[in-house]
Structure formats: C-alpha cells, structure tokens
Scaffold this motif. Structure first.
Motif, PDB file in Angstrom:
ATOM      1  N   CYS A 176       0.720  -1.175  -0.179  1.00 56.78           N
ATOM      2  CA  CYS A 176       0.072   0.284  -0.257  1.00 56.78           C
ATOM      3  C   CYS A 176       1.247   1.242   0.026  1.00 56.78           C
ATOM      4  N   ALA A 177       0.353   2.713  -0.524  1.00 57.76           N
ATOM      5  CA  ALA A 177       1.258   3.964  -0.008  1.00 57.76           C
ATOM      6  C   ALA A 177       0.035   5.028   0.641  1.00 57.76           C
ATOM      7  N   LYS A 178       0.924   5.493   0.764  1.00 61.26           N
ATOM      8  CA  LYS A 178      -0.090   6.944   1.360  1.00 61.26           C
ATOM      9  C   LYS A 178       0.783   8.035   0.684  1.00 61.26           C
ATOM     10  N   VAL A 179      -0.999   8.813   0.206  1.00 62.19           N
ATOM     11  CA  VAL A 179      -0.482  10.452  -0.124  1.00 62.19           C
ATOM     12  C   VAL A 179      -1.729  11.233   0.758  1.00 62.19           C
ATOM     13  N   THR A 180      -0.649  11.688   1.062  1.00 62.08           N
ATOM     14  CA  THR A 180      -1.223  13.386   1.827  1.00 62.08           C
ATOM     15  C   THR A 180      -1.376  14.853   1.215  1.00 62.08           C
ATOM     16  N   LEU A 181      -2.920  15.092   0.529  1.00 60.60           N
ATOM     17  CA  LEU A 181      -2.663  16.409   0.683  1.00 60.60           C
ATOM     18  C   LEU A 181      -2.441  17.001   2.134  1.00 60.60           C
ATOM     19  N   ILE A 182      -1.885  18.010   1.724  1.00 62.71           N
ATOM     20  CA  ILE A 182      -1.074  19.038   3.168  1.00 62.71           C
ATOM     21  C   ILE A 182      -1.596  20.721   2.876  1.00 62.71           C
ATOM     22  N   GLY A 183      -1.904  21.093   3.982  1.00 58.21           N
ATOM     23  CA  GLY A 183      -2.098  23.091   3.807  1.00 58.21           C
ATOM     24  C   GLY A 183      -3.210  23.489   5.206  1.00 58.21           C
ATOM     25  N   SER A 184      -3.291  24.413   5.550  1.00 56.69           N
ATOM     26  CA  SER A 184      -3.323  24.954   6.125  1.00 56.69           C
ATOM     27  C   SER A 184      -5.048  25.009   6.774  1.00 56.69           C
ATOM     28  N   LYS A 185      -5.575  25.131   5.703  1.00 57.15           N
ATOM     29  CA  LYS A 185      -6.596  25.148   5.900  1.00 57.15           C
ATOM     30  C   LYS A 185      -8.153  23.814   5.921  1.00 57.15           C
ATOM     31  N   ILE A 186      -7.466  22.874   5.696  1.00 53.69           N
ATOM     32  CA  ILE A 186      -7.351  21.260   5.515  1.00 53.69           C
ATOM     33  C   ILE A 186      -8.895  21.026   6.334  1.00 53.69           C
ATOM     34  N   THR A 187      -9.031  21.489   7.812  1.00 51.44           N
ATOM     35  CA  THR A 187     -10.032  20.782   8.734  1.00 51.44           C
ATOM     36  C   THR A 187     -10.995  21.586   7.945  1.00 51.44           C
ATOM     37  N   GLU A 188     -10.760  23.339   8.002  1.00 52.89           N
ATOM     38  CA  GLU A 188     -12.126  24.299   8.520  1.00 52.89           C
ATOM     39  C   GLU A 188     -12.642  24.604   6.715  1.00 52.89           C
ATOM     40  N   THR A 189     -11.560  23.612   6.177  1.00 51.45           N
ATOM     41  CA  THR A 189     -13.108  23.315   4.077  1.00 51.45           C
ATOM     42  C   THR A 189     -13.810  22.688   4.438  1.00 51.45           C
ATOM     43  N   PRO A 190     -14.648  23.049   4.251  1.00 55.62           N
ATOM     44  CA  PRO A 190     -15.914  21.766   3.619  1.00 55.62           C
ATOM     45  C   PRO A 190     -16.225  20.884   2.323  1.00 55.62           C
ATOM     46  N   GLY A 191     -16.039  19.884   2.928  1.00 55.41           N
ATOM     47  CA  GLY A 191     -16.421  18.754   1.120  1.00 55.41           C
ATOM     48  C   GLY A 191     -14.495  18.319   0.573  1.00 55.41           C
ATOM     49  N   VAL A 192     -13.464  18.727   1.847  1.00 56.09           N
ATOM     50  CA  VAL A 192     -12.514  18.170   0.831  1.00 56.09           C
ATOM     51  C   VAL A 192     -12.462  16.646   1.042  1.00 56.09           C
ATOM     52  N   ILE A 193     -12.525  15.691   1.721  1.00 54.72           N
ATOM     53  CA  ILE A 193     -12.840  14.451   1.369  1.00 54.72           C
ATOM     54  C   ILE A 193     -13.627  13.825   0.450  1.00 54.72           C
ATOM     55  N   ALA A 194     -14.735  14.223   0.139  1.00 55.99           N
ATOM     56  CA  ALA A 194     -15.759  14.534  -0.408  1.00 55.99           C
ATOM     57  C   ALA A 194     -15.009  14.924  -1.744  1.00 55.99           C
ATOM     58  N   LYS A 195     -14.656  15.782  -2.153  1.00 59.52           N
ATOM     59  CA  LYS A 195     -13.647  16.434  -3.102  1.00 59.52           C
ATOM     60  C   LYS A 195     -12.906  15.146  -3.377  1.00 59.52           C
ATOM     61  N   VAL A 196     -11.943  14.506  -2.561  1.00 60.71           N
ATOM     62  CA  VAL A 196     -10.998  13.400  -2.700  1.00 60.71           C
ATOM     63  C   VAL A 196     -11.917  12.236  -3.012  1.00 60.71           C
ATOM     64  N   VAL A 197     -12.721  11.855  -2.603  1.00 59.63           N
ATOM     65  CA  VAL A 197     -12.777  10.801  -3.021  1.00 59.63           C
ATOM     66  C   VAL A 197     -13.720  10.767  -4.427  1.00 59.63           C
ATOM     67  N   ARG A 198     -14.283  11.793  -4.478  1.00 61.00           N
ATOM     68  CA  ARG A 198     -14.947  11.779  -6.631  1.00 61.00           C
ATOM     69  C   ARG A 198     -13.572  11.782  -7.244  1.00 61.00           C
ATOM     70  N   ALA A 199     -12.412  12.332  -7.224  1.00 63.19           N
ATOM     71  CA  ALA A 199     -11.421  12.828  -7.939  1.00 63.19           C
ATOM     72  C   ALA A 199     -10.730  11.550  -8.331  1.00 63.19           C
ATOM     73  N   LEU A 200     -10.580  10.133  -7.122  1.00 62.93           N
ATOM     74  CA  LEU A 200     -10.085   9.497  -7.366  1.00 62.93           C
ATOM     75  C   LEU A 200     -10.942   8.196  -7.918  1.00 62.93           C
ATOM     76  N   SER A 201     -12.195   8.084  -7.005  1.00 63.35           N
ATOM     77  CA  SER A 201     -13.159   7.571  -8.449  1.00 63.35           C
ATOM     78  C   SER A 201     -13.503   7.798  -9.553  1.00 63.35           C
ATOM     79  N   LYS A 202     -13.412   8.917 -10.134  1.00 65.14           N
ATOM     80  CA  LYS A 202     -13.176   8.845 -11.244  1.00 65.14           C
ATOM     81  C   LYS A 202     -12.027   8.888 -12.004  1.00 65.14           C
ATOM     82  N   ALA A 203     -10.497   8.269 -11.290  1.00 66.84           N
ATOM     83  CA  ALA A 203      -9.108   8.100 -12.059  1.00 66.84           C
ATOM     84  C   ALA A 203      -9.826   6.546 -11.383  1.00 66.84           C
TER      85      ALA A 203
END
Length: 401
Positions: free
Chosen positions: A338-365
């Motif tokens: 397996c592998a870990k891929v990490t999105l890093i930024g100062s506003k990850i938690t306070e921004t709504p919908g980040v995980i949903a956006k990631v899931v949609r993008a990965l699913s599309k790929a």
C-alpha cells in the motif's frame, strides 16, 4: 554580520567538482562578512565509494548482524572524509578553515547507537575557532556520549546537526543546500506540474517530512521552530535561486498574504506501507497497542470501529506485528503493498467538502480509497501501491491553484 550555518548534503559534496561549487558559495558569504559554520554530510549516495550505505556494507558483508556501536564508528567516517576534503580545499583557496568532528564540536548525545538524540551542544570550541577568523567545518550526523562513545543521529541526522548547532549559536538563519531549487508542491520526479514554494511555515514542512516528502528531517524542523530559526532550502548548483524559506512571519516573506490565502501546500507520498485490520474488543486492542509501543512500532491512520480496528504501518514491521497479533489470538487481515498520499495545507479541516472532493476525484480516476485520516493541516489517503503515482497526480491536479 552574524554567524551563518550552512549545511551541504551528500549530493552537494559527492565529488571534488561539486565541492568546488560549495567552496564558491562559502566564499561568497564569507566575503559578505559572515562568520561561517559549515555542516557536511557523507559524500554521495548509495553506491558511491564513501557514502554511508557503502560504509555500512563493509561491515554487513562480513557480519550480517554487526554491533550498532561498531556501525556508528564506521558510519561516522563518511562525514569525516567529506569534511576533511572540503576543509583542505578551502585552505588551498586561502580561506582559513578548521575541521571538527561532532565530538570536537561539543555535540553531546544519548547512548542510543544509530539513532541517538542530541542532549546539548557546548559551542566553546566553535566560538574559539570563529574568533580566530576561521571557517568551521563540522561533521554532521554524529556526536558523542559523555564517556566518549561515537554515536550517529539516524537518517536526516546532518539536517538535525546543522539546526541544533544554529540554535546553540543563536543564529537567525540556517541554510540547507541540496540538489533541488527548493521545496516543491510534489515530488517533481513523478509530478511534472509541481511548483517551487516560495515559503512555508514549520507545521506544513513538518507534516511534509513526516508524510514522506524528502525535504528536511522532522527533528530539524522542530528544532528550528523552538529556536525561532528561519530555514532556507537552496540548490548548490543553482545558488542564485531564492529557494524556499521555512518559518513565517510578516517580515520573512514578501508574499505573506498569498501564503495565508492558498489552500494546498503540497502532496506528499510514502510507499512500502501495509494496512492491518484487527477484530477485537477495545480492552484487548489496548493491550496490543501497548505491546507495539514497547517494540517501538509506529502506527498511523488508526481508525476505531465497534467490530474492527484498522491502522497503517511501515511494511518492514509486519513480522513483529503478526507475532503480537498471534499472541493474543485475534482475527486479523494484512494488506501489503500500500501507499500513503497526503494532501497538506493550512485549511484542510476548516474547509468543508475536502474529503468528498478527494473521493470523487479518485473514483473518477478508478482508484480505490482503502482508508483515510485527517488532521488540522493534512488529509491522508491509503491506496494500493500501484495507484500511488496516479493518486498524487489526481490530488495535485484537483487542488492546484
């Protein structure tokens, strides 16, 4: 001018030709009036004659399990070789210089061979040599215990040496020279659209280092933060490039507001990861965790469910983990590669919908998300190792400005 610490990594001192470039950089800053302390790594990387791995192999080729004390002694030779050569080159260019081992530089460590920690630094000798007008070249990655045993600081130890010395000397800035123009938004070897970051704060770089980006050792970042030291990541072969500055205040960077407004800092990745799923009660799992802690097994991405617990870890620790799980007779499943891929930024938690956006993008790929975890500054996705590069591309593209 004050004291400036400069650290040159293995690729920067890999050959005499490259050391000439190092001497040019040192000469420039010396002429500007700086008192210079230069910390060096061993020459080159794996396969090179005096690289750390090459020196280790000299022992392991004749003894599969050499004592760590003896390994530390031979590993410490790499920095001694590069430091002596560089010092001789500076002297030949009429720049007075002196070479010090970690012990001679006053670096006192714990007695944990191959992964020692710096307890304190007595900079008396360094100050004395600086007062005599010399450039002080110091072997990174090493120190000595109170009873004179030579120890090494583990991977990334030269970064730690440089920043610890900078802190002991009260430096405002430590320069880290490597073979890239600065910290980038992703590994340029797998992400062609990666960009150089002008500046980062300590927490972002710490997360990048922890999550697999080979920028600077996490311990060095912690030391820089505690000493309020600005780190500059620069390219030995392109010294006019500004590089990346780590440690943000309004006075440090010209684009502070741009920094505050950006969402993504970087995408980091780490392979050779395994996912473990365990079916057990919380009480029993607590005992399992205690045993893993005693064996110094680092776990990540721990998810607790009523019937199942899941976590990720370095694949090299699988045999130790299986011993513990079998001891407690629990039902478990291990998914390797397996592998870990990490999105890093100062506003990850306070921004709504980040995980949903990631899931949609990965699913599309067409990428399966095995597990995820988040913190204030990062969102980590566990995927199959074969999907790692495509996951980096997908997330980087999705959140690039």
């Amino acid at each position: 001018m004050g004291i400036l610490v400069q650290k040159f990594g293995g690729t920067s001192v890999a050959s005499v030709e490259k050391m000439k470039e190092v001497c040019n950089i040192i000469e420039k800053y010396k002429k500007e009036g700086n008192d210079l302390v230069v910390v060096v790594s061993a020459m080159g990387r794996k396969g090179d004659p005096y690289a750390t791995d090459t020196l280790i192999n000299l022992c392991t080729n004749v003894n599969k399990k050499p004592k760590k004390r003896e390994l530390d002694l031979i590993m410490s030779c790499g920095e001694i070789i590069s430091g002596n050569i560089l010092t001789s080159m500076l002297e030949a260019r009429h720049m007075p210089a002196v070479f010090l081992t970690g012990m001679k530089a006053g670096i006192l460590t714990t007695k944990i061979f191959s992964n020692s920690k710096i307890k304190e630094i007595n900079p008396t000798r360094i100050y004395r040599e600086l007062d005599e007008g010399k450039i002080v070249v110091i072997a990174g990655f090493q120190g000595a215990t109170e009873d004179g045993e030579i120890t090494t600081l583990g991977r990334g130890g030269s970064d730690t040496s440089a920043v610890a010395i900078g802190k002991a000397l009260g430096c405002e800035t430590v320069q880290i020279y490597t073979d890239v123009d600065g910290i980038m938004t992703a590994d340029p070897r797998i992400e062609p659209s990666a960009k150089i970051l002008d500046s980062c704060d300590y927490e972002e770089v710490f997360q990048m280092a922890e999550k697999g980006a080979k920028v600077i050792h996490p311990r060095a970042v912690e030391l820089a933060k505690s000493g309020d030291i600005v780190l500059e990541i620069k390219n030995t072969l392109n010294p006019t490039c500004k590089g990346t500055r780590i440690g943000l205040t309004r006075g440090v960077t010209s684009n502070y507001e741009d920094f505050k407004s950006r969402f993504m800092t970087a995408v980091a990745h780490k392979d050779n990861i395994a996912q473990v799923k365990v079916k057990s009660s919380e009480e029993l799992f607590s005992k399992i965790l205690n045993e893993m802690e005693l064996k110094h097994i680092n776990l990540d991405m721990i998810n607790f469910f009523t019937e199942e617990k899941a976590f990720a870890l370095d694949q090299n620790n699988i045999s130790l983990v299986e011993e513990i799980l079998k001891k407690y007779s629990v039902e478990y499943e291990i998914k390797k590669h397996c592998a870990k891929v990490t999105l890093i930024g100062s506003k990850i938690t306070e921004t709504p919908g980040v995980i949903a956006k990631v899931v949609r993008a990965l699913s599309k790929a067409g990428i399966t998300l095995l597990q995820s975890s988040d913190s204030y500054t990062c969102l980590t996705c566990l995927v199959k190792e074969e999907d790692m590069i495509e996951t980096v591309h997908t997330i980087h593209e999705e959140f690039s400005d």
